[in-house]
Design a protein around this motif. Structure first.
Motif, mmCIF file in Angstrom:
data_model
loop_
_atom_site.group_PDB
_atom_site.id
_atom_site.type_symbol
_atom_site.label_atom_id
_atom_site.label_comp_id
_atom_site.label_asym_id
_atom_site.label_seq_id
_atom_site.Cartn_x
_atom_site.Cartn_y
_atom_site.Cartn_z
ATOM 1 N N LEU A 1 17.295 25.967 99.646
ATOM 2 C CA LEU A 1 18.583 25.352 99.016
ATOM 3 C C LEU A 1 18.371 25.570 97.484
ATOM 4 O O LEU A 1 19.679 25.861 96.563
ATOM 5 C CB LEU A 1 18.410 23.720 98.856
ATOM 6 N N THR A 2 17.409 26.163 96.735
ATOM 7 C CA THR A 2 17.065 27.017 95.620
ATOM 8 C C THR A 2 18.210 28.274 95.053
ATOM 9 O O THR A 2 18.697 28.180 94.447
ATOM 10 C CB THR A 2 15.743 27.230 95.027
ATOM 11 N N LEU A 3 18.402 29.285 96.549
ATOM 12 C CA LEU A 3 18.580 30.069 96.185
ATOM 13 C C LEU A 3 20.088 30.548 95.732
ATOM 14 O O LEU A 3 19.933 30.923 95.036
ATOM 15 C CB LEU A 3 17.962 31.433 97.301
ATOM 16 N N PRO A 4 20.721 29.855 96.476
ATOM 17 C CA PRO A 4 22.190 29.554 96.250
ATOM 18 C C PRO A 4 22.340 29.405 95.189
ATOM 19 O O PRO A 4 23.323 29.246 94.617
ATOM 20 C CB PRO A 4 23.011 28.553 97.664
ATOM 21 N N ALA A 5 21.254 27.921 94.547
ATOM 22 C CA ALA A 5 21.393 27.612 93.070
ATOM 23 C C ALA A 5 21.594 28.458 91.639
ATOM 24 O O ALA A 5 22.357 28.837 91.293
ATOM 25 C CB ALA A 5 20.611 26.171 92.715
ATOM 26 N N ALA A 6 20.317 29.568 92.399
ATOM 27 C CA ALA A 6 19.922 30.950 91.916
ATOM 28 C C ALA A 6 21.364 31.347 91.560
ATOM 29 O O ALA A 6 21.265 32.169 90.378
ATOM 30 C CB ALA A 6 18.524 31.229 91.962
ATOM 31 N N ALA A 7 22.144 31.760 92.971
ATOM 32 C CA ALA A 7 22.653 32.853 92.788
ATOM 33 C C ALA A 7 24.127 32.111 92.187
ATOM 34 O O ALA A 7 24.691 32.972 91.161
ATOM 35 C CB ALA A 7 22.879 32.979 93.847
ATOM 36 N N ILE A 8 24.164 31.734 92.274
ATOM 37 C CA ILE A 8 25.554 30.500 91.851
ATOM 38 C C ILE A 8 25.212 30.677 90.365
ATOM 39 O O ILE A 8 26.463 30.830 89.824
ATOM 40 C CB ILE A 8 26.013 28.842 92.094
ATOM 41 N N TYR B 1 14.306 36.746 85.270
ATOM 42 C CA TYR B 1 13.863 34.928 84.672
ATOM 43 C C TYR B 1 14.189 33.966 85.729
ATOM 44 O O TYR B 1 13.901 32.750 86.167
ATOM 45 C CB TYR B 1 14.705 34.420 82.833
ATOM 46 N N LEU B 2 15.902 34.020 85.986
ATOM 47 C CA LEU B 2 16.254 33.599 87.345
ATOM 48 C C LEU B 2 14.958 33.752 88.284
ATOM 49 O O LEU B 2 15.003 32.143 89.280
ATOM 50 C CB LEU B 2 17.505 33.706 87.215
ATOM 51 N N GLY B 3 14.833 34.710 88.719
ATOM 52 C CA GLY B 3 13.661 34.886 90.153
ATOM 53 C C GLY B 3 12.444 33.637 89.997
ATOM 54 O O GLY B 3 11.985 33.703 90.609
ATOM 55 N N LEU B 4 11.886 34.069 88.403
ATOM 56 C CA LEU B 4 10.672 33.733 88.554
ATOM 57 C C LEU B 4 10.657 31.883 88.269
ATOM 58 O O LEU B 4 10.298 30.979 89.030
ATOM 59 C CB LEU B 4 9.814 34.041 87.224
ATOM 60 N N VAL C 1 10.752 26.779 91.374
ATOM 61 C CA VAL C 1 11.142 25.479 91.945
ATOM 62 C C VAL C 1 11.193 25.279 92.914
ATOM 63 O O VAL C 1 10.560 24.689 93.838
ATOM 64 C CB VAL C 1 12.580 25.813 91.339
ATOM 65 N N ILE C 2 10.890 26.400 93.701
ATOM 66 C CA ILE C 2 10.490 26.655 96.011
ATOM 67 C C ILE C 2 9.445 25.641 95.753
ATOM 68 O O ILE C 2 9.229 25.176 96.647
ATOM 69 C CB ILE C 2 10.738 27.718 95.907
ATOM 70 N N ILE C 3 8.067 26.503 95.024
ATOM 71 C CA ILE C 3 6.915 26.017 94.972
ATOM 72 C C ILE C 3 6.885 24.673 94.676
ATOM 73 O O ILE C 3 5.875 24.034 95.797
ATOM 74 C CB ILE C 3 6.149 27.170 94.921
#
Length: 244
Positions: free
Chosen positions: A136-143, A163-166, A171-173
């Motif tokens: 759920l988080t990675l697509p939101a970060a990519a968008i 920063y988005l990666g961090l 958020v994932i954890i």
């Protein structure tokens, strides 16, 4: 424990003063800009101090930085570091239109996300929950990056992606740990913190305006209080820490 209602009341007053000053500054209809900037800065620092103090005052402060490597001690230390780095970020973002302070402030918030992420790793995390959180988080970060990308130039392309990666990892954890341990304060706080950062990015790179502060600031302070309160629940023994 200091009552949540007391802290929220003081935070609401500080936030109201902050938003009032920011609205007046954005309207540019008053000659007292310096006075309003002072009110805005003091109100912001007061609000930020409140979430740090709320957590500090409700923990065994004298033992928080003990040499002990027990899970509860290191968890509390990491959460306090996250709150302190967030306060530092708020302080560094006070100067307006200064790129160096902006970069330093974002760096402080990046450290806050790292501290929170390591703290959340100390909670029990179910593998299937972290998988769902990642999907759920990675697509939101990519968008989000795709939306910001046309407005980024030079070093900001790299810095924003880092920063988005961090924050995505945090958020994932945080979401997975919160859901796995039924601590929805932490899960919600992690998500809302990330959403509030979107309005910081929108104001800096896409479209500056009061609306970013009107939405982003209440989200940001709500997120910090949620994380602090959720961490207090852990520290006071209502949620188990992992043995790792």
């Amino acid at each position: 424990m200091i009552k949540m209602a007391t802290n929220l009341g003081l935070l609401a007053i500080s936030l109201t003063m902050l938003l009032f000053a920011e609205k007046k500054i954005s309207d540019k209809q008053t000659p007292d800009t310096k006075v309003l900037q002072l009110i805005s800065g003091l109100s912001k620092l007061m609000a930020s101090l409140l979430f740090v103090y709320f957590f500090w005052a409700n923990t065994a402060a004298s033992n928080l930085f003990s040499i002990s490597l027990s899970s509860s001690s290191s968890f509390g230390t990491l959460i306090l570091l996250g709150l302190a780095f967030s306060f530092a970020g708020d302080l560094l973002l006070l100067p307006r239109g200064n790129s160096r302070f902006f970069l330093a402030g974002i760096g402080a918030f990046a450290l806050a996300h790292i501290a929170y992420g390591f703290a959340f790793l100390k909670l029990l995390v179910e593998p299937d929950v972290i998988l769902i959180s990642t999907l759920l988080t990675l697509p939101a970060a990519a968008i989000t990056y795709h939306w910001l990308s046309p407005h980024l130039t030079g070093r900001f392309r790299v810095l924003v992606s880092i920063y988005l990666g961090l924050i995505s990892l945090m958020v994932i954890i945080g979401t997975a740990a919160g859901v796995s341990s039924n601590n929805y304060w932490i899960a919600s706080g992690a998500i809302i913190f990330a959403v509030s950062d979107i309005y910081v990015a929108r104001n800096r790179f896409v479209s500056a305006g009061f609306v970013n502060r009107l939405i982003g600031l209440p989200l940001y302070y709500s997120a910090q209080i949620m994380i602090a309160y959720g961490a207090l629940i852990v520290i006071h023994g209502q949620v188990n820490l992992s043995s790792g």
